[in-house]
Write a protein that holds these residues in place. Structure first.
Motif, PDB file in Angstrom:
ATOM      1  N   MET A   9       0.810  -1.220   0.000  1.00 55.11           N
ATOM      2  CA  MET A   9       0.000   0.000   0.000  1.00 55.11           C
ATOM      3  C   MET A   9       0.839   1.263   0.000  1.00 55.11           C
ATOM      4  N   ASP A  10       0.180   2.355  -0.255  1.00 56.47           N
ATOM      5  CA  ASP A  10       0.745   3.702  -0.265  1.00 56.47           C
ATOM      6  C   ASP A  10       0.878   4.206   1.182  1.00 56.47           C
ATOM      7  N   PHE A  11       1.279   5.479   1.318  1.00 52.94           N
ATOM      8  CA  PHE A  11       1.296   6.115   2.635  1.00 52.94           C
ATOM      9  C   PHE A  11      -0.100   6.066   3.260  1.00 52.94           C
ATOM     10  N   LEU A  12      -0.144   6.023   4.589  1.00 51.46           N
ATOM     11  CA  LEU A  12      -1.416   5.904   5.293  1.00 51.46           C
ATOM     12  C   LEU A  12      -2.203   7.207   5.276  1.00 51.46           C
ATOM     13  N   TYR A  13      -1.557   8.321   5.649  1.00 54.11           N
ATOM     14  CA  TYR A  13      -2.288   9.561   5.890  1.00 54.11           C
ATOM     15  C   TYR A  13      -2.231  10.559   4.740  1.00 54.11           C
ATOM     16  N   VAL A  14      -1.226  10.477   3.894  1.00 54.11           N
ATOM     17  CA  VAL A  14      -1.053  11.513   2.873  1.00 54.11           C
ATOM     18  C   VAL A  14      -0.974  10.897   1.480  1.00 54.11           C
ATOM     19  N   THR A  15      -1.301  11.704   0.498  1.00 53.71           N
ATOM     20  CA  THR A  15      -1.092  11.381  -0.914  1.00 53.71           C
ATOM     21  C   THR A  15      -0.327  12.554  -1.504  1.00 53.71           C
ATOM     22  N   PRO A  16       0.904  12.345  -1.994  1.00 56.49           N
ATOM     23  CA  PRO A  16       1.748  13.467  -2.422  1.00 56.49           C
ATOM     24  C   PRO A  16       1.108  14.369  -3.464  1.00 56.49           C
ATOM     25  N   THR A  17       0.256  13.803  -4.332  1.00 60.97           N
ATOM     26  CA  THR A  17      -0.449  14.613  -5.325  1.00 60.97           C
ATOM     27  C   THR A  17      -1.755  13.920  -5.668  1.00 60.97           C
ATOM     28  N   SER A  65      -8.940  -3.973  -3.455  1.00 57.16           N
ATOM     29  CA  SER A  65      -8.644  -3.479  -4.796  1.00 57.16           C
ATOM     30  C   SER A  65      -7.230  -3.855  -5.224  1.00 57.16           C
ATOM     31  N   LEU A  66      -6.273  -3.717  -4.305  1.00 57.97           N
ATOM     32  CA  LEU A  66      -4.892  -4.058  -4.639  1.00 57.97           C
ATOM     33  C   LEU A  66      -4.694  -5.569  -4.754  1.00 57.97           C
ATOM     34  N   GLY A 107       2.239  -0.750   4.745  1.00 53.94           N
ATOM     35  CA  GLY A 107       2.677  -2.132   4.576  1.00 53.94           C
ATOM     36  C   GLY A 107       1.844  -2.831   3.517  1.00 53.94           C
ATOM     37  N   GLY A 108       1.658  -4.127   3.666  1.00 51.41           N
ATOM     38  CA  GLY A 108       0.908  -4.893   2.681  1.00 51.41           C
ATOM     39  C   GLY A 108       0.326  -6.145   3.289  1.00 51.41           C
ATOM     40  N   GLY A 109      -0.391  -6.921   2.471  1.00 47.65           N
ATOM     41  CA  GLY A 109      -1.043  -8.115   2.982  1.00 47.65           C
ATOM     42  C   GLY A 109      -1.214  -9.170   1.910  1.00 47.65           C
ATOM     43  N   PHE A 110      -1.909 -10.264   2.286  1.00 49.07           N
ATOM     44  CA  PHE A 110      -2.095 -11.409   1.395  1.00 49.07           C
ATOM     45  C   PHE A 110      -3.402 -12.095   1.749  1.00 49.07           C
ATOM     46  N   GLY A 111      -3.829 -13.012   0.916  1.00 49.01           N
ATOM     47  CA  GLY A 111      -5.065 -13.739   1.147  1.00 49.01           C
ATOM     48  C   GLY A 111      -4.885 -14.864   2.143  1.00 49.01           C
ATOM     49  N   PRO A 112      -5.979 -15.428   2.662  1.00 50.05           N
ATOM     50  CA  PRO A 112      -5.884 -16.529   3.620  1.00 50.05           C
ATOM     51  C   PRO A 112      -5.341 -17.787   2.946  1.00 50.05           C
ATOM     52  N   VAL A 113      -4.546 -18.555   3.697  1.00 54.29           N
ATOM     53  CA  VAL A 113      -3.966 -19.787   3.162  1.00 54.29           C
ATOM     54  C   VAL A 113      -4.969 -20.934   3.235  1.00 54.29           C
ATOM     55  N   ALA A 114      -5.698 -21.009   4.342  1.00 57.95           N
ATOM     56  CA  ALA A 114      -6.703 -22.062   4.524  1.00 57.95           C
ATOM     57  C   ALA A 114      -8.097 -21.471   4.355  1.00 57.95           C
ATOM     58  N   ASP A 115      -9.021 -22.285   3.836  1.00 56.97           N
ATOM     59  CA  ASP A 115     -10.389 -21.807   3.628  1.00 56.97           C
ATOM     60  C   ASP A 115     -11.066 -21.431   4.939  1.00 56.97           C
ATOM     61  N   ASP A 116     -10.648 -22.069   6.032  1.00 57.59           N
ATOM     62  CA  ASP A 116     -11.254 -21.782   7.332  1.00 57.59           C
ATOM     63  C   ASP A 116     -10.262 -21.108   8.274  1.00 57.59           C
ATOM     64  N   GLY A 117      -9.331 -20.345   7.697  1.00 53.59           N
ATOM     65  CA  GLY A 117      -8.298 -19.714   8.515  1.00 53.59           C
ATOM     66  C   GLY A 117      -8.152 -18.231   8.240  1.00 53.59           C
ATOM     67  N   TYR A 118      -7.097 -17.660   8.829  1.00 53.25           N
ATOM     68  CA  TYR A 118      -6.814 -16.236   8.702  1.00 53.25           C
ATOM     69  C   TYR A 118      -5.417 -16.031   8.106  1.00 53.25           C
ATOM     70  N   GLY A 119      -5.281 -14.966   7.337  1.00 54.42           N
ATOM     71  CA  GLY A 119      -3.977 -14.468   6.925  1.00 54.42           C
ATOM     72  C   GLY A 119      -3.745 -13.141   7.623  1.00 54.42           C
TER      73      GLY A 119
END
Length: 788
Positions: free
Chosen positions: A259-267, A444-445, A710-722
């Motif tokens: 992801m981009d910056f949390l609070y600001v967008t440079p333009t 979206s990302l 930072g960034g993230g990913f999808g869950p590995v298990a159908d009944d679990g958390y990532g």
């Protein structure tokens, strides 16, 4: 268009008067300058190969050796103990004729100096490899450093004084060791013990013993043979069987996002943000190509990490196959591929051998945004082929994209430096629902519309309509820390180095004669369009099922945790165990990614974060044990987690060894009930920390709002958390939680709330200990004065 300019560089026609030759000097000049740039790159690469080849020595050191040998000979001494004379005797006859006796002696001395210099280099590299093979320093307690480690630190600092190139340490890094099979089995049984009943654990123990006594040592011998032969006994099989042979969609299941910056967008100007982002990425690529990047190191030390993953960062594609995919990499490319409103473009980013300025790239991007042309039939959702199942995409690619205009357009995407989507949506933490908008930003990302990203590219950049950006990365070529390093540089260079004008545009001048971006042409048959619809349906169902939740935790951060003398990572991992127990009423196998880049071509290892110690702490806290007992158990769990992490980093992990034993068993055609059961166990809690590696690029003191999500990913298990998290500065931790709507037992928002409560409860527990300690010191202080 660059191809068109080159195609008309010269023309000739045959007339009754003869041949009429016409030259375009401007086009020929472009070709000449491009050739000069190409040759400069070749010379630079050759120079870097030589510099890397002699590291940790330098080219100038040869001169010192040669002068030293000649000086000793001038003083009538023979440092070679007769070798120079023997070299002189074996000089070619032509040199004996053309050179005087003194010249022959001088030449022989230089040959001996070179051989001695090369021998010293080999000796230094061997010493450096031995030093890098020492990992005991990692297990020593803070403030209790052994004399051996002190000597080792001194030697490492001596070897690190010379500024290395990006790949200078590669040949000196040790190979990943194969653990003893009995050690791996014991550690495995220890890791699953708290998750099993007594009868289940006894059955698992019997399976492990039977495996060790029957098949295990046979498979181990083959694995050791591979370790002697291969650079890394894990990485090629891991890449092949975990990533490239997977036939399911890589969108959500494999690819991850940043992801981009949390609070600001440079333009807020979309074209301008694209201009600076593309420029920053290409500047990073230039540093990689010239090997000007400083090798990544273990934080707070001079210990280098393997940089092999940087080699395939740009100009790389994962091409689909029926049985397995293939990673293809090109040395260089002077263009990027762009998607906007259903159309694909090729944008040349070099002209006359120079990189376009950010303002010129913005100008070219704006031309694409202003282009009113509609998509070709079937073009708009073509990218869905990369989001669906791999086998249909491989068949379509082979049948319909191997010739003609489709091949040319596909080549333009696959050979591009990277892929860019100019998204027509707005994203970020904005409006009246910032929390919900962050969740939508993550989704979206991660998958977009399932057709507006090219998921096969090594990474794709997304520039949103409101200037927000982000990336989606393919996983097989590299792990998250490598992409995070690139993204940190990009964000910092964009905001703090390149900058924007007061009205939000890129800085610099524009050459208005730039050829427009090239529209890619497609001929999409009905069969392909039908498969696009089928792949899109598969991808859309997968995307709709993902439940993403992103939240910044601001109550405290790394600074407060360290005051409690606890590892921040251990603190968070134990908090995740507490949160999962409260959410699901039990424990599960927990995957935490740890790097093995202390070794050559190392990638990752699993830290099995759910340990007996962490389970004991959670049960004690939830069972109403005294605070003192809970704190004691927490510190035991923290120490255990740190030890598990160190073991994984130093090649003594569990899962990669068992995985490779399983691969060997498949090659030999023998089955193992134990290995099959181990590799089929679900990881219902998959976690990863995104490291902040270049804090020097961000001035959080003067610009505290420029904080990465930072960034993230999808869950590995159908009944679990990532769960992905990034520790930013001293007072903030950002979390990314994912699960699936189709599972009634998981809820990302509910689990996110449990994580926050677990963090708060554990900090309250440790803070009470600190308050008790300070108050006891206060009451003891007057007593000590009375005694004296």
């Amino acid at each position: 268009m660059a191809e068109a300019h080159q195609a008309v560089a010269f023309q000739f026609t045959i007339t009754p008067e003869g041949i009429d030759l016409q030259l375009s000097y401007q086009a020929l000049n472009q070709i000449y300058l491009s050739g000069v740039r190409s040759w400069k790159k070749r010379v630079s690469r050759m120079k870097n190969r030589v510099i890397k080849g002699v590291y940790p020595a330098s080219l100038s050191s040869w001169l010192f050796v040669a002068i030293g040998i000649l000086a000793t000979m001038y003083m009538q001494s023979d440092p070679s103990m007769g070798l120079i004379g023997k070299i002189q005797q074996h000089l070619p006859l032509s040199l004996h004729v053309s050179l005087s006796s003194q010249g022959q002696t001088m030449l022989s001395a230089l040959v001996f100096s070179t051989l001695l210099w090369l021998s010293l280099i080999l000796a230094l590299r061997f010493c450096l490899k031995l030093l890098l093979s020492y990992h005991h320093w990692m297990f020593e307690q803070h403030g209790r450093v052994s004399n051996t480690t002190k000597v080792w630190v001194t030697l490492m600092r001596l070897f690190s004084r010379k500024k290395p190139l990006l790949y200078s340490y590669q040949t000196s890094l040790p190979h990943l060791p194969v653990p003893a099979i009995q050690d791996t089995l014991n550690r495995y049984l220890e890791s699953v013990h708290p998750l099993l009943s007594d009868s289940e654990f006894q059955l698992k123990t019997n399976l492990a013993k039977d495996f060790e006594l029957t098949l295990g040592h046979r498979l181990q011998r083959y694995l050791k043979l591979k370790a002697l032969w291969a650079t890394n006994y894990v990485s090629d099989w891991w890449e092949e069987y975990v990533y490239l042979r997977s036939r399911g969609p890589i969108m959500v299941n494999s690819n991850y996002y940043g992801m981009d910056f949390l609070y600001v967008t440079p333009t807020s100007v979309q074209a301008a943000r694209a201009g600076n982002t593309i420029t920053a990425l290409l500047l990073y690529r230039r540093k990689v190509n010239r090997e000007e990047l400083t090798p990544s190191r273990v934080p707070g030390t001079v210990i280098p990490l393997c940089a092999a993953q940087c080699e395939r960062m740009f100009n790389t594609i994962r091409t689909p196959g029926v049985e397995t995919d293939e990673l293809r990499h090109w040395q260089d490319s002077e263009f990027v591929a762009i998607y906007h409103k259903g159309r694909y473009f090729r944008l040349w980013v070099y002209r006359a051998g120079r990189l376009l300025s950010p303002r010129e790239i913005e100008y070219q991007i704006q031309r694409i945004l202003d282009d009113p042309s509609p998509p070709f039939p079937g073009e708009e959702k073509l990218g869905a082929l990369t989001a669906g199942e791999r086998i249909p995409w491989a068949q379509m690619r082979q049948q319909f994209f191997s010739s003609g205009v489709n091949k040319k357009s596909l080549d333009a995407i696959e050979k591009a430096a990277f892929f860019i989507t100019l998204d027509d949506e707005e994203q970020g933490m904005k409006g009246d629902d910032p929390a919900g908008n962050l969740d939508r930003y993550a989704k979206s990302l991660l998958h977009g519309k399932c057709y507006d990203r090219w998921f096969d590219k090594s990474f794709s950049i997304v520039i949103y309509k409101n200037g927000k950006n982000g990336l989606n990365a393919e996983h097989s070529w590299a792990d998250a820390p490598t992409v995070a390093h690139l993204w940190e540089y990009t964000l910092a260079t964009d905001a703090f180095q390149l900058g924007y004008t007061e009205d939000g545009h890129c800085k610099g001048e524009v050459e208005l004669s730039l050829p427009p971006p090239q529209r890619l042409v497609w001929e999409i048959s009905p069969e392909v369009q039908a498969q696009v619809c089928s792949s899109l349906a598969v991808a859309q169902a997968l995307a709709d099922d993902v439940d993403c939740h992103v939240f910044p935790f601001r109550d405290f951060g790394k600074g407060c945790i360290k005051k409690c003398k606890i590892s921040p990572d251990a603190f968070i991992q134990i908090s995740l165990q507490l949160a999962y127990y409260r959410d699901r009423g039990g424990f599960c196998l927990t995957y935490e990614a740890s790097m093995t880049r202390l070794f050559r071509e190392g990638r990752t290892e699993t830290v099995r974060s759910c340990s007996k110690e962490s389970c004991d702490f959670v049960k004690a806290l939830e069972g109403g044990e005294t605070e003192e007992e809970c704190r004691r158990l927490f510190r035991q769990a923290s120490e255990k987690h740190q030890n598990l992490y160190r073991m994984a980093m130093t090649g003594a992990g569990i899962d990669r060894h068992l995985f490779c034993l399983y691969v060997v068993s498949k090659y030999l055609g023998v089955g193992s009930a134990f290995l099959h059961e181990v590799l089929s166990e679900p990881w219902r809690l998959s976690t990863s920390q995104t490291p902040v590696q270049q804090l020097e690029l961000f001035d959080l003191k003067n610009h505290p709002d420029y904080i990465s999500l930072g960034g993230g990913f999808g869950p590995v298990a159908d009944d679990g958390y990532g769960v992905s998290y990034i520790i930013v500065g001293e007072d903030l931790i950002n979390f990314h939680v994912s699960s699936k709507h189709s599972c009634s037992e998981t809820d990302s928002h509910k689990f996110g709330a449990q994580i926050q409560k677990a963090l708060q409860d554990i900090m309250a527990l440790l803070s009470n200990d600190a308050k008790t300690s300070s108050s006891s010191k206060g009451t003891n202080q007057p007593q000590s004065k009375k005694l004296h």
